[in-house]
Design a protein around this motif. Structure first.
Motif, short mmCIF file in Angstrom:
data_model
loop_
_atom_site.label_atom_id
_atom_site.label_comp_id
_atom_site.label_asym_id
_atom_site.label_seq_id
_atom_site.Cartn_x
_atom_site.Cartn_y
_atom_site.Cartn_z
N MET A 87 0.92 -1.22 -0.04
CA MET A 87 -0.06 -0.07 0.10
C MET A 87 0.68 1.38 -0.03
SD MET A 87 -3.07 1.36 2.56
CE MET A 87 -2.57 0.30 3.85
N ASP A 88 0.40 2.19 -0.66
CA ASP A 88 1.17 3.45 -0.75
C ASP A 88 1.00 4.23 0.45
OD1 ASP A 88 2.33 5.76 -1.39
OD2 ASP A 88 1.09 6.44 -2.89
N THR A 89 1.87 4.51 1.48
CA THR A 89 1.59 5.16 2.53
C THR A 89 2.20 6.71 2.49
OG1 THR A 89 3.52 4.40 3.37
CG2 THR A 89 1.55 3.36 4.09
N SER A 90 2.53 7.12 1.27
CA SER A 90 3.07 8.45 1.02
C SER A 90 1.91 9.35 0.72
CB SER A 90 4.39 8.50 0.22
OG SER A 90 3.73 8.02 -1.10
N ASP A 91 0.83 8.89 0.25
CA ASP A 91 -0.07 9.85 -0.19
C ASP A 91 -1.14 10.29 1.18
OD1 ASP A 91 -2.44 10.95 -1.27
OD2 ASP A 91 -3.19 9.59 -2.54
N PRO A 92 -0.85 11.63 1.35
CA PRO A 92 -1.62 12.22 2.59
C PRO A 92 -3.12 12.07 2.41
CG PRO A 92 -0.58 14.04 1.39
CD PRO A 92 -0.12 12.80 0.66
N ASP A 93 -3.62 12.02 1.14
CA ASP A 93 -4.93 12.08 1.09
C ASP A 93 -5.63 10.59 1.02
OD1 ASP A 93 -5.21 14.84 0.81
OD2 ASP A 93 -4.80 14.82 -1.47
N LEU A 94 -4.79 9.76 1.22
CA LEU A 94 -5.30 8.27 1.33
C LEU A 94 -6.15 7.91 2.49
CD1 LEU A 94 -5.11 5.98 -0.75
CD2 LEU A 94 -3.11 5.15 0.44
N LEU A 95 -7.04 7.67 2.76
CA LEU A 95 -7.78 7.08 3.98
C LEU A 95 -7.21 5.86 4.49
CD1 LEU A 95 -11.38 8.10 3.45
CD2 LEU A 95 -9.88 9.09 5.04
N PRO A 96 -7.15 5.87 5.67
CA PRO A 96 -6.76 4.19 6.38
C PRO A 96 -7.82 3.42 5.81
CG PRO A 96 -6.62 5.99 8.04
CD PRO A 96 -7.46 6.53 6.72
N GLU A 97 -7.28 1.97 5.81
CA GLU A 97 -7.98 0.82 5.47
C GLU A 97 -9.27 0.88 6.27
OE1 GLU A 97 -5.44 -2.55 5.66
OE2 GLU A 97 -6.96 -3.74 5.53
N GLY A 98 -10.41 0.51 5.54
CA GLY A 98 -11.56 0.07 6.34
C GLY A 98 -12.43 1.54 6.55
N LEU A 99 -11.61 2.56 6.24
CA LEU A 99 -12.52 3.86 6.53
C LEU A 99 -12.86 4.42 4.97
CD1 LEU A 99 -10.45 5.33 9.13
CD2 LEU A 99 -12.43 4.05 9.68
N GLU A 100 -14.15 5.09 4.94
CA GLU A 100 -14.47 5.87 3.70
C GLU A 100 -15.47 7.15 4.00
OE1 GLU A 100 -16.53 2.93 1.55
OE2 GLU A 100 -18.16 2.81 2.85
N ASP A 101 -15.20 7.90 2.88
CA ASP A 101 -16.15 9.05 2.85
C ASP A 101 -17.49 8.79 2.16
OD1 ASP A 101 -14.30 11.06 3.70
OD2 ASP A 101 -13.28 10.58 1.48
N ARG A 102 -18.81 9.34 2.66
CA ARG A 102 -19.90 9.01 1.83
C ARG A 102 -20.05 10.36 0.89
NH1 ARG A 102 -22.73 4.70 2.02
NH2 ARG A 102 -22.86 3.48 4.00
N LEU A 103 -20.25 10.21 -0.12
CA LEU A 103 -20.35 11.40 -1.16
C LEU A 103 -21.89 11.64 -1.16
CD1 LEU A 103 -17.67 10.58 -3.84
CD2 LEU A 103 -17.42 12.00 -1.62
N PRO A 104 -22.25 12.99 -1.85
CA PRO A 104 -23.62 13.52 -1.60
C PRO A 104 -24.73 12.55 -1.88
CG PRO A 104 -22.43 14.99 -2.84
CD PRO A 104 -21.15 13.71 -2.63
N ARG A 105 -24.64 11.45 -3.00
CA ARG A 105 -25.69 10.57 -3.08
C ARG A 105 -25.91 9.61 -2.00
NH1 ARG A 105 -26.07 6.27 -8.00
NH2 ARG A 105 -24.69 5.46 -6.38
N ASP A 106 -24.83 9.20 -1.58
CA ASP A 106 -24.88 8.01 -0.44
C ASP A 106 -25.26 8.69 0.73
OD1 ASP A 106 -23.83 6.31 -2.37
OD2 ASP A 106 -22.37 5.51 -1.18
N ALA A 107 -24.72 10.06 0.97
CA ALA A 107 -24.97 10.71 2.14
C ALA A 107 -26.41 11.11 2.52
CB ALA A 107 -24.07 11.87 2.43
N ALA A 108 -27.08 11.42 1.16
CA ALA A 108 -28.41 11.78 1.12
C ALA A 108 -29.39 10.41 1.65
CB ALA A 108 -28.84 12.16 -0.19
N THR A 109 -28.97 9.32 1.17
CA THR A 109 -29.70 7.93 1.49
C THR A 109 -29.54 7.62 2.98
OG1 THR A 109 -29.18 7.21 -0.66
CG2 THR A 109 -29.83 5.64 0.87
N ALA A 110 -28.30 8.01 3.21
CA ALA A 110 -27.98 7.63 4.52
C ALA A 110 -28.71 8.35 5.68
CB ALA A 110 -26.48 7.77 5.06
N THR A 111 -28.89 9.77 5.33
CA THR A 111 -29.81 10.83 6.10
C THR A 111 -31.22 10.28 6.20
OG1 THR A 111 -28.33 12.52 5.56
CG2 THR A 111 -30.46 13.23 6.40
N ARG A 112 -31.60 10.01 4.84
CA ARG A 112 -33.09 9.55 5.10
C ARG A 112 -33.21 8.29 5.89
NH1 ARG A 112 -35.34 6.12 2.48
NH2 ARG A 112 -33.87 5.30 0.63
N VAL A 113 -32.25 7.23 5.75
CA VAL A 113 -32.44 6.14 6.43
C VAL A 113 -32.23 6.40 7.88
CG1 VAL A 113 -31.02 3.99 7.03
CG2 VAL A 113 -31.46 4.52 4.66
#
Ligand SMILES: N[C@@H](Cc1c[nH]c[nH+]1)C(=O)O
Length: 383
Positions: free
Chosen positions: A1-27
């Protein structure tokens, strides 16, 4: 795994982008709406506490899966929440100790574990749940399971099924009906967990083998379990399970796996796992448990029999959100051109419209993915 990229999220963690976040909010809103509607009040504990306060409240909690670190300020060991239920237990026994019982509380937020669980690689999950403090009887269990099913269905889950279990089964049977030496109990549990009949016989758990077969559709499996029940040690539990199933009255498909213990760290006589059609893995879990009082003496290893009775459930809607987000319709949005009538825009929002206002001539309805444009006679649908 490339650990030099400061924008890379740690394993098992992720962002929810607008469409997914909208569904998450509704749920989340749908689930909260059901819990709230049944009289459960929301509480918001912090995401970090002292490690001891997570681990000491209920027998069986292991802090080894929690992110732990020393608080630079107090130099005490802290932990990141991996489950809301112990926090609700703490609140119930401390600041809400005098609140009338049964006490109905609910919660929603992120929980984090060091290691992912089984096939699911996520280390952070959304957990929404409800806890009924002060009762762990049939009425409490039936209410909790029914609300969990209703909440999942309100969120958009279909084909919900509930798998009942008896988390303290081995302890109960080993006491008298199917005696085991103290050193044998763990081995029998382990073999039951892997559902290995040969292994069970090898560790002297021959009498426990039939339990492996009392599984499947609830009505037939519970009869098989009843047939095994030597000496009546399980009679009251079997009767209770039957009553809970009857009270659910076909709200979901019911199955039984009496020796299933995976994920049931602190539950006592009753446990259940929730599944939904098309959703990988479990969508929730719950059961009865005991909360140790704030008195340190009361927090004995034996807290499974002591402390305040409680029943609850936790939903883990992430995978359901992923499934639903794929079909989430785009929301109607009205583009407000420069110089639009602000009162009219406010009126539209008040009746539920969503608006996006132009900030400059360069902004366009199309580029901002609006479905409507505010015209002289109100919102006009764009082609
Ligand atoms: N918090 C438990 C489920 C539960 C809630 N209340 C009782 N049991 C879990 O996530 O596994």
């Amino acid at each position: 795994m490339d650990t030099s990229d400061p924008d890379l999220l740690p394993e098992g963690l992720e962002d929810r982008l607008p469409r997914d976040a909208a569904t998450a909010t509704r749920v989340m809103r749908a689930i909260h709406g059901v819990m709230h509607g049944h009289g459960y009040d929301r509480v918001m504990p912090p995401s970090i506490e002292y490690e001891r306060s997570f681990a000491a409240r209920m027998a069986g909690i292991q802090s080894r899966r929690m992110f732990r670190f020393v608080d630079p300020s107090s130099l005490r060991m802290m932990a990141l929440r991996s489950d809301f239920t112990p926090q609700i237990g703490r609140l119930a026994e401390t600041r809400l100790a005098e609140a009338p019982r049964p006490l109905r509380l609910c919660y929603a937020g992120q929980v984090v574990t060091i290691k992912a669980d089984g096939l699911n690689p996520s280390r952070e999950k959304l957990q929404c749940g409800a806890e009924l403090v002060g009762a762990d009887n049939v009425a409490a269990a039936a209410e909790v399971v029914a609300i969990a099913i209703e909440a999942l269905q309100a969120a958009g889950a279909t084909g919900v099924s509930v798998d009942f279990t008896l988390p303290d089964l081995v302890d109960t049977l080993a006491e008298k009906a199917l005696p085991l030496a103290p050193g044998q109990i763990e081995a029998v549990r382990r073999e039951l967990d892997t559902k290995d009949a040969g292994g069970l016989r090898d560790v002297g758990g021959e009498a426990y083998v039939p339990l492996l077969y009392a599984t499947g559709e609830f009505d037939t499996a519970i009869d098989k379990l009843a047939a095994i029940d030597a000496g009546g040690a399980l009679a009251s539990r079997i009767d209770a399970l039957r009553q809970i199933a009857a009270r659910l009255g076909g709200a979901a498909r019911l199955t039984l796996d009496p020796s299933e213990r995976h994920g049931f760290e602190y539950q006592t006589w009753f446990g259940f796992t929730l599944y939904a059609e098309g959703v990988r893995g479990i969508v929730g879990r719950g059961g009865t448990y005991r909360i140790a009082g704030s008195d340190a003496d009361a927090r004995q290893a034996n807290a499974r029999q002591q402390g305040e009775a409680a029943t609850g459930f936790s939903l883990y809607p992430n995978a359901l959100i992923d499934l639903l987000a794929a079909n989430e319709p785009a929301e109607d949005t009205v583009f407000l051109p420069l110089g639009h009538d602000r009162d009219e825009a406010a009126r539209l929002r008040a009746i539920g419209w969503r608006t996006v206002a132009a900030l400059s001539e360069a902004d366009s309805a199309d580029a901002l993915r609006c479905t409507h444009m505010l015209g002289a006679n109100g919102p006009e649908k764009l082609a």
